[in-house]
Design a protein around this motif. Structure first.
Motif, short mmCIF file in Angstrom:
data_model
loop_
_atom_site.label_atom_id
_atom_site.label_comp_id
_atom_site.label_asym_id
_atom_site.label_seq_id
_atom_site.Cartn_x
_atom_site.Cartn_y
_atom_site.Cartn_z
N SER A 1 0.78 -1.06 -0.09
CA SER A 1 -0.13 0.04 0.03
C SER A 1 0.87 1.24 -0.05
CB SER A 1 -1.12 0.30 1.13
OG SER A 1 -1.70 -1.25 0.99
N THR A 2 2.09 1.15 -0.05
CA THR A 2 3.08 2.51 -0.06
C THR A 2 2.99 3.18 1.12
OG1 THR A 2 2.18 3.55 -1.70
CG2 THR A 2 3.62 2.03 -2.46
N ASP A 3 2.46 2.77 2.39
CA ASP A 3 1.85 3.59 3.31
C ASP A 3 3.02 3.53 4.40
OD1 ASP A 3 -0.45 4.74 4.37
OD2 ASP A 3 -0.12 3.68 5.71
N PRO A 4 3.89 4.59 4.76
CA PRO A 4 4.69 4.65 5.95
C PRO A 4 3.82 4.68 7.30
CG PRO A 4 5.37 6.29 4.44
CD PRO A 4 3.97 5.62 3.83
N PRO A 5 2.60 5.39 7.41
CA PRO A 5 1.96 5.36 8.82
C PRO A 5 1.54 3.85 9.06
CG PRO A 5 1.08 7.26 7.55
CD PRO A 5 1.98 6.27 6.61
N ALA A 6 1.09 3.08 8.11
CA ALA A 6 0.91 1.55 8.28
C ALA A 6 2.16 0.89 8.86
CB ALA A 6 0.17 1.17 7.13
N LEU A 7 3.03 1.25 8.00
CA LEU A 7 4.39 0.46 8.50
C LEU A 7 4.74 0.82 10.27
CD1 LEU A 7 6.85 -1.13 8.13
CD2 LEU A 7 8.11 1.06 7.34
N ALA A 8 4.69 2.26 10.18
CA ALA A 8 4.90 2.41 11.65
C ALA A 8 4.24 1.68 12.90
CB ALA A 8 4.52 4.14 12.01
N PHE A 9 2.53 1.44 12.43
CA PHE A 9 1.73 0.75 13.27
C PHE A 9 2.20 -0.70 13.26
CE2 PHE A 9 -1.96 -1.96 13.65
CZ PHE A 9 -2.58 -1.26 14.89
N ALA A 10 2.75 -1.06 12.41
CA ALA A 10 3.12 -2.54 12.17
C ALA A 10 4.29 -2.79 13.07
CB ALA A 10 3.20 -2.94 10.79
#
Length: 555
Positions: A510-519
């Motif tokens: 999803s090319t999504d840094p906020p989602a990576l931070a949550f992960a």
């Protein structure tokens, strides 16, 4: 006071720069606000731009267009430079499977979007905007806008793409996180148990680089040079230390082996099965901590650009006998050095040898972090020029009225990926520090988002007339969650991916840094980051191309 009112309201270059500065500053400040622990970050710049435009703020159109395109180029190019080394370093069998799964997420997202397009009254341009927002992919939005401009679509239709993107984006971010939580519930994941299992699996990884002390008991090797071992073992190995005739040395490939020598060997885990058969069993001796050794080890950073375009084996200063390169660290990966490797700026090399040899080798490699603080701008702009040229190459596809181009979003990204890996061979050192890269990247994306917001906000009210905006939000949620859940379940049951890898896969696809931070927050380790970096480049390219093809085929 008239002059300042005129400066702020009359279209000019100065007024445009002031408005962009205010939009970006307010957007960055609002981006620090967290909702349920999650922040939309730099995307707030888009929303502030929409608000300014909605309130009637108008800027110089030509300068606005330039800042939009230039910002997009800066963003995707520096992004490619950042993820390129890790992307190429991770191209192994496991990474191919992971990238295949990420490709399926993109494919299912496109299929879901097209199904919703056929069952709704929205135009394909609006659906493309919803899709780009639902998967939080800004370059895809830029590619779609560029393609619509090439097709001579109206400015009103182009603005609707931006509005659809803006409406779907916030729920796209939370949709990815919701998908992770749903998968955690479906798989009944216990984070502590999953972490313990992952640590055990990491120790069993066959490609892991390890070191062992082996005692020479093969009499057929006695009297032969260490080269004989290298000729039999085809994979890269390093003999970093050697107990030879009562002393500890850093041997050269020509060193003659003697009975009961102890060799400290660095190699991949799978290679040691052959080494045990060829050399002998593991020894109790520890050459690393031996008190009578005059050898030391150190990590040296490559900062001398003059050695980065040559093979290690072709550099005369490295053909000495009083030191050994034992490991090479690049973009988060570890490898065994060999004569065919070309060093890159920012590489870290572990060196074992005498104190004098380490000082000499440190001066050859550079080991001056201060040198890396000042990036060489010229290769960066040469790469941007090449990227724009590649992005402008027309590809004719049957039944498509105009040639397909990967555009300003795709061309610079591809060139950056290639130059990050092969640029040193052409004397194009594109290395930048993480802080410099992040600075340029953030500047680029904020310029782009501010521009698209300022060009579209005047039609914001129209987007919600008759409930269209809320309808778009619902469609975006479907496009976000359905492909992630399908591929997440497939990755777990058929490819045995652990929960941490799946989280990184979903965030990267999803090319999504906020989602990576949550992960990273829920996992408590860096495993999602590795998977994210593995799939991010390919996914970015696929998202850009998908947005273009949808416009080209269905407009």
């Amino acid at each position: 006071m008239n002059w300042i009112i005129e400066l702020l309201t009359k279209q000019s270059f100065a007024q445009t720069i002031i408005v962009f500065g205010l939009v970006i500053a307010f957007g960055i400040w609002f981006g620090k606000i967290k909702i349920f622990g999650v922040s939309l970050g730099v995307t707030w710049v888009l929303f502030v731009g929409l608000f300014f435009s909605f309130m009637g703020v108008v800027v110089h159109p030509e300068l606005q267009d330039f800042l939009k395109e230039f910002g997009l180029v800066l963003f995707v190019y520096t992004l490619g430079l950042q993820v390129g080394p890790g992307f190429f370093a991770s191209l192994n069998r496991n990474a191919l499977v992971t990238n295949m799964l990420a490709g399926f997420i993109v494919l299912f997202g496109v299929i879901t979007t097209l199904l919703l397009y056929y069952f709704s009254t929205n135009s394909i341009s609006i659906m493309t905007g919803i899709m780009s927002g639902a998967v939080t992919n800004t370059p895809g939005l830029g590619a779609a806008q560029t393609t619509m401009t090439n097709l001579h679509q109206s400015s009103e239709e182009t603005s609707l793409v931006t509005l659809a993107y803006a409406v779907a984006y916030p729920f796209g971010v939370f949709g990815i996180i919701i998908a992770m939580l749903l998968l955690k519930k479906i798989f009944k994941v216990n984070i502590e148990h999953e972490t313990e299992l992952q640590n055990k699996l990491a120790n069993l990884r066959e490609d892991r680089v390890i070191s062992k002390h082996l005692k020479l008991e093969n009499h057929q090797l006695v009297g032969k040079p260490i080269n004989a071992i290298f000729e039999i073992i085809k994979t890269p190995i390093v003999v970093s230390r050697m107990f030879h005739k009562g002393i500890i040395i850093t041997p050269t490939p020509k060193e003659i082996l003697s009975e009961n020598d102890v060799l400290l060997i660095v190699a991949s885990k799978t290679t040691f099965e052959q080494l045990h058969l060829l050399i002998g069993p593991e020894s109790d001796m520890n050459l690393k901590t031996a008190l009578d050794s005059n050898l030391v080890s150190n990590h040296v950073v490559v900062t001398n650009k003059n050695i980065t375009h040559k093979r290690l084996g072709d550099i005369p200063e490295f053909n000495q006998h009083d030191f050994t390169f034992t490991r090479l660290y690049r973009a988060g990966t570890q490898m065994v050095p060999n004569g065919n490797i070309m060093l890159q700026l920012g590489d870290t090399v572990k060196v074992v040898g005498t104190k004098e040899s380490l000082e000499r080798i440190s001066s050859v490699l550079g080991n001056s972090l201060k040198r890396l603080e000042v990036p060489d701008i010229a290769p960066i702009f040469i790469g941007i020029v090449l990227g724009i040229i590649v992005g402008s190459i027309p590809f004719q596809i049957p039944n498509i009225p105009v040639p397909v181009k990967i555009g300003l979003a795709g061309g610079p990204l591809i060139i950056a990926l290639l130059l990050s890996r092969f640029g040193n061979q052409f004397y194009l050192n594109n290395y930048t520090t993480n802080s410099a890269n992040l600075m340029i990247r953030e500047l680029g994306i904020t310029l782009f988002l501010a521009s698209v917001g300022l060009s579209s906000g005047s039609k914001l009210a129209a987007a919600f007339e008759g409930g269209n905006g809320f309808y778009w939000i619902g469609l975006g949620i479907i496009i976000t969650i359905v492909p992630l859940l399908i591929v997440g379940i497939v990755a777990k049951h058929f490819f045995k991916k652990n929960f941490f890898e799946i989280c990184g896969l979903l965030a990267g696809a999803s090319t999504d840094p906020p989602a990576l931070a949550f992960a990273l927050k829920i996992s408590g380790n860096d495993i999602p980051s590795a998977t994210y970096a593995t799939v991010y480049p390919l996914t970015m390219i696929l998202r850009i191309i998908a947005a273009q093809l949808m416009i080209l085929f269905f407009v």
